[in-house]
Design a protein around this motif. Sequence first.
Motif, PDB file in Angstrom:
ATOM      1  N   GLN A 210      43.444 -12.057  17.096  1.00 16.86           N
ATOM      2  CA  GLN A 210      43.915 -10.670  17.073  1.00 16.86           C
ATOM      3  C   GLN A 210      43.411  -9.883  15.868  1.00 16.86           C
ATOM      4  O   GLN A 210      43.591  -8.681  15.784  1.00 16.86           O
ATOM      5  N   GLN A 211      42.754 -10.577  14.930  1.00 18.34           N
ATOM      6  CA  GLN A 211      42.161  -9.875  13.779  1.00 18.34           C
ATOM      7  C   GLN A 211      40.707  -9.484  14.047  1.00 18.34           C
ATOM      8  O   GLN A 211      40.087  -8.820  13.235  1.00 18.34           O
ATOM      9  N   ILE A 212      40.163  -9.956  15.168  1.00 17.62           N
ATOM     10  CA  ILE A 212      38.712  -9.849  15.372  1.00 17.62           C
ATOM     11  C   ILE A 212      38.388  -8.907  16.528  1.00 17.62           C
ATOM     12  O   ILE A 212      38.687  -9.221  17.692  1.00 17.62           O
ATOM     13  N   PRO A 213      37.778  -7.744  16.238  1.00 18.57           N
ATOM     14  CA  PRO A 213      37.456  -6.809  17.316  1.00 18.57           C
ATOM     15  C   PRO A 213      36.674  -7.445  18.472  1.00 18.57           C
ATOM     16  O   PRO A 213      36.914  -7.105  19.627  1.00 18.57           O
ATOM     17  N   MET A 214      35.783  -8.377  18.183  1.00 19.95           N
ATOM     18  CA  MET A 214      34.998  -8.967  19.272  1.00 19.95           C
ATOM     19  C   MET A 214      35.800  -9.975  20.087  1.00 19.95           C
ATOM     20  O   MET A 214      35.321 -10.485  21.105  1.00 19.95           O
ATOM     21  N   ARG A 215      36.995 -10.282  19.632  1.00 18.31           N
ATOM     22  CA  ARG A 215      37.930 -11.147  20.358  1.00 18.31           C
ATOM     23  C   ARG A 215      37.351 -12.542  20.622  1.00 18.31           C
ATOM     24  O   ARG A 215      37.618 -13.155  21.658  1.00 18.31           O
ATOM     25  N   GLU A 216      36.503 -12.987  19.713  1.00 15.75           N
ATOM     26  CA  GLU A 216      36.012 -14.367  19.832  1.00 15.75           C
ATOM     27  C   GLU A 216      35.652 -14.893  18.453  1.00 15.75           C
ATOM     28  O   GLU A 216      35.391 -14.099  17.534  1.00 15.75           O
ATOM     29  N   PHE A 217      35.677 -16.222  18.318  1.00 16.73           N
ATOM     30  CA  PHE A 217      35.285 -16.825  17.057  1.00 16.73           C
ATOM     31  C   PHE A 217      33.768 -16.954  16.985  1.00 16.73           C
ATOM     32  O   PHE A 217      33.086 -16.944  18.010  1.00 16.73           O
ATOM     33  N   GLY A 218      33.282 -17.084  15.760  1.00 13.60           N
ATOM     34  CA  GLY A 218      31.841 -17.282  15.587  1.00 13.60           C
ATOM     35  C   GLY A 218      31.463 -18.725  15.863  1.00 13.60           C
ATOM     36  O   GLY A 218      32.307 -19.624  15.888  1.00 13.60           O
ATOM     37  N   ASP A 219      30.165 -18.912  16.042  1.00 15.05           N
ATOM     38  CA  ASP A 219      29.639 -20.224  16.368  1.00 15.05           C
ATOM     39  C   ASP A 219      28.591 -20.597  15.309  1.00 15.05           C
ATOM     40  O   ASP A 219      28.028 -19.706  14.662  1.00 15.05           O
ATOM     41  N   VAL A 220      28.358 -21.900  15.143  1.00 19.11           N
ATOM     42  CA  VAL A 220      27.377 -22.318  14.128  1.00 19.11           C
ATOM     43  C   VAL A 220      25.983 -21.734  14.404  1.00 19.11           C
ATOM     44  O   VAL A 220      25.214 -21.496  13.474  1.00 19.11           O
ATOM     45  N   GLU A 221      25.672 -21.479  15.654  1.00 20.35           N
ATOM     46  CA  GLU A 221      24.357 -20.890  15.970  1.00 20.35           C
ATOM     47  C   GLU A 221      24.279 -19.447  15.437  1.00 20.35           C
ATOM     48  O   GLU A 221      23.204 -18.962  15.096  1.00 20.35           O
ATOM     49  N   ASP A 222      25.434 -18.763  15.353  1.00 21.63           N
ATOM     50  CA  ASP A 222      25.434 -17.416  14.753  1.00 21.63           C
ATOM     51  C   ASP A 222      24.995 -17.500  13.293  1.00 21.63           C
ATOM     52  O   ASP A 222      24.296 -16.613  12.785  1.00 21.63           O
ATOM     53  N   ALA A 223      25.421 -18.571  12.616  1.00 22.44           N
ATOM     54  CA  ALA A 223      25.018 -18.751  11.217  1.00 22.44           C
ATOM     55  C   ALA A 223      23.520 -18.991  11.132  1.00 22.44           C
ATOM     56  O   ALA A 223      22.830 -18.402  10.278  1.00 22.44           O
ATOM     57  N   PHE A 224      22.998 -19.806  12.031  1.00 25.62           N
ATOM     58  CA  PHE A 224      21.550 -20.089  12.021  1.00 25.62           C
ATOM     59  C   PHE A 224      20.746 -18.801  12.262  1.00 25.62           C
ATOM     60  O   PHE A 224      19.748 -18.539  11.583  1.00 25.62           O
ATOM     61  N   LYS A 225      21.216 -17.996  13.210  1.00 25.56           N
ATOM     62  CA  LYS A 225      20.486 -16.755  13.518  1.00 25.56           C
ATOM     63  C   LYS A 225      20.428 -15.847  12.292  1.00 25.56           C
ATOM     64  O   LYS A 225      19.408 -15.222  12.003  1.00 25.56           O
ATOM     65  N   LEU A 226      21.554 -15.770  11.579  1.00 25.93           N
ATOM     66  CA  LEU A 226      21.599 -14.885  10.405  1.00 25.93           C
ATOM     67  C   LEU A 226      20.753 -15.448   9.257  1.00 25.93           C
ATOM     68  O   LEU A 226      20.012 -14.706   8.592  1.00 25.93           O
ATOM     69  N   VAL A 227      20.838 -16.743   9.053  1.00 27.06           N
ATOM     70  CA  VAL A 227      20.052 -17.359   7.974  1.00 27.06           C
ATOM     71  C   VAL A 227      18.557 -17.169   8.248  1.00 27.06           C
ATOM     72  O   VAL A 227      17.798 -16.792   7.341  1.00 27.06           O
ATOM     73  N   THR A 228      18.143 -17.398   9.480  1.00 29.76           N
ATOM     74  CA  THR A 228      16.709 -17.262   9.776  1.00 29.76           C
ATOM     75  C   THR A 228      16.276 -15.798   9.694  1.00 29.76           C
ATOM     76  O   THR A 228      15.153 -15.512   9.293  1.00 29.76           O
ATOM     77  N   PHE A 229      17.177 -14.871  10.026  1.00 25.58           N
ATOM     78  CA  PHE A 229      16.808 -13.463   9.837  1.00 25.58           C
ATOM     79  C   PHE A 229      16.556 -13.189   8.353  1.00 25.58           C
ATOM     80  O   PHE A 229      15.508 -12.657   7.968  1.00 25.58           O
ATOM     81  N   PHE A 230      17.520 -13.559   7.515  1.00 30.49           N
ATOM     82  CA  PHE A 230      17.375 -13.301   6.076  1.00 30.49           C
ATOM     83  C   PHE A 230      16.084 -13.920   5.513  1.00 30.49           C
ATOM     84  O   PHE A 230      15.448 -13.342   4.640  1.00 30.49           O
ATOM     85  N   CYS A 231      15.758 -15.115   5.997  1.00 32.56           N
ATOM     86  CA  CYS A 231      14.609 -15.842   5.429  1.00 32.56           C
ATOM     87  C   CYS A 231      13.286 -15.450   6.085  1.00 32.56           C
ATOM     88  O   CYS A 231      12.228 -15.921   5.677  1.00 32.56           O
ATOM     89  N   SER A 232      13.330 -14.596   7.101  1.00 37.59           N
ATOM     90  CA  SER A 232      12.118 -14.283   7.867  1.00 37.59           C
ATOM     91  C   SER A 232      11.383 -13.080   7.280  1.00 37.59           C
ATOM     92  O   SER A 232      11.897 -12.362   6.422  1.00 37.59           O
ATOM     93  N   GLU A 233      10.193 -12.849   7.826  1.00 36.60           N
ATOM     94  CA  GLU A 233       9.392 -11.683   7.448  1.00 36.60           C
ATOM     95  C   GLU A 233      10.110 -10.373   7.810  1.00 36.60           C
ATOM     96  O   GLU A 233       9.913  -9.338   7.184  1.00 36.60           O
ATOM     97  N   GLN A 234      10.960 -10.438   8.845  1.00 34.26           N
ATOM     98  CA  GLN A 234      11.720  -9.247   9.269  1.00 34.26           C
ATOM     99  C   GLN A 234      12.574  -8.702   8.130  1.00 34.26           C
ATOM    100  O   GLN A 234      12.874  -7.514   8.081  1.00 34.26           O
ATOM    101  N   ALA A 235      12.989  -9.594   7.243  1.00 39.02           N
ATOM    102  CA  ALA A 235      13.876  -9.188   6.132  1.00 39.02           C
ATOM    103  C   ALA A 235      13.111  -9.161   4.809  1.00 39.02           C
ATOM    104  O   ALA A 235      13.712  -9.313   3.741  1.00 39.02           O
TER     105      ALA A 235
END
Length: 261
Positions: A210-235
């Motif tokens: 009830q604290q989360i607008p998306m109404r779902e918990f995060g997943d470990v793959e969400d962490a991987f996606k964010l880490v690879t974005f930060f470490c990529s040429e895109q960032a």
Amino acid sequence: MVNLKEFEGKVVIITGAAQGQGEHLAKRFHECGSKVALMDLNEDAIKNIVEEVKPADEYEFKAYGVNVADSEAVTKAIDDFGKHWGRVDILVNNAGVLHKGMVETSTDNHINLMIDVNLKGPMYCTRAVIPYMKENGGNILNVSSILGTFPNTGAGAYGAAKAGLIILTRCWAAELGPYHIRVNCYAPGTIKTPMMDEIFAQHREESKLQQIPMREFGDVEDAFKLVTFFCSEQAHYVNGQTIGLDGGIWATQTPTAAWKK
Ligand SMILES: NC(=O)c1ccc[n+]([C@@H]2O[C@H](COP(=O)([O-])OP(=O)(O)OC[C@H]3O[C@@H](n4cnc5c(N)ncnc54)[C@H](O)[C@@H]3O)[C@@H](O)[C@H]2O)c1
């Protein structure tokens, strides 16, 4: 979109790799063809993960049973991996521990554990990795927490350590920017990992949701996606930033108001 081929051959160190986000990050980087060091207090667990993955060469996917709060052990492990490959490209300061404790009754041991692991640990790891990143540049990712900006009762010492990590991120981004070492941070809300087992065991999922607008918990793959974005040429030009990985907890005080009936 991030091209995961970018991570082929990269030298990556993940702390807290025995379970949860760290284990997933280590395995996913390995799948991308990175050389990965898994650092964790739980030596048996990381050795089992290595055995399960069966790397072709020891240093392709190597376990280091290390307490990140032990600066000497941290330096020894990072020196071993860094010297073997001649450089380190990515460090994820992911190891963390959360024990609740109200200030009035908290013991010295509790206070020390929260600060030593969650704040000093990343300092020791980052300091040790710099010599191996200076020549080619690299990426350092700090894993903070929603509790580092939005405190919770009984999580003061943990929250203070995680808030400190946000400041360190900016400070290190300034100090290491000239070497093209980018330092960024993400702050998870609730990601499904063993750290959250207690909450799930107490059947507190619904109140958490009830604290989360998306109404779902995060997943470990969400962490991987964010880490690879930060470490990529895109960032390439992103440095010193902290981003929430929390389904929008900060967006509103009343997420349920927008939920469909
Ligand atoms: N899961 C969440 O919802 C959540 C929320 C906010 C922040 N975080 C942060 O995300 C990071 C990863 O957490 P997780 O959810 O995967 O938790 P987890 O408890 O599943 O995994 C943490 C890992 O860190 C290791 N570790 C603990 N102390 C250590 C030490 N002294 N030295 C080396 N390793 C040590 C543990 O053995 C474990 O393998 C942590 O920094 C945590 O504080 C998680």
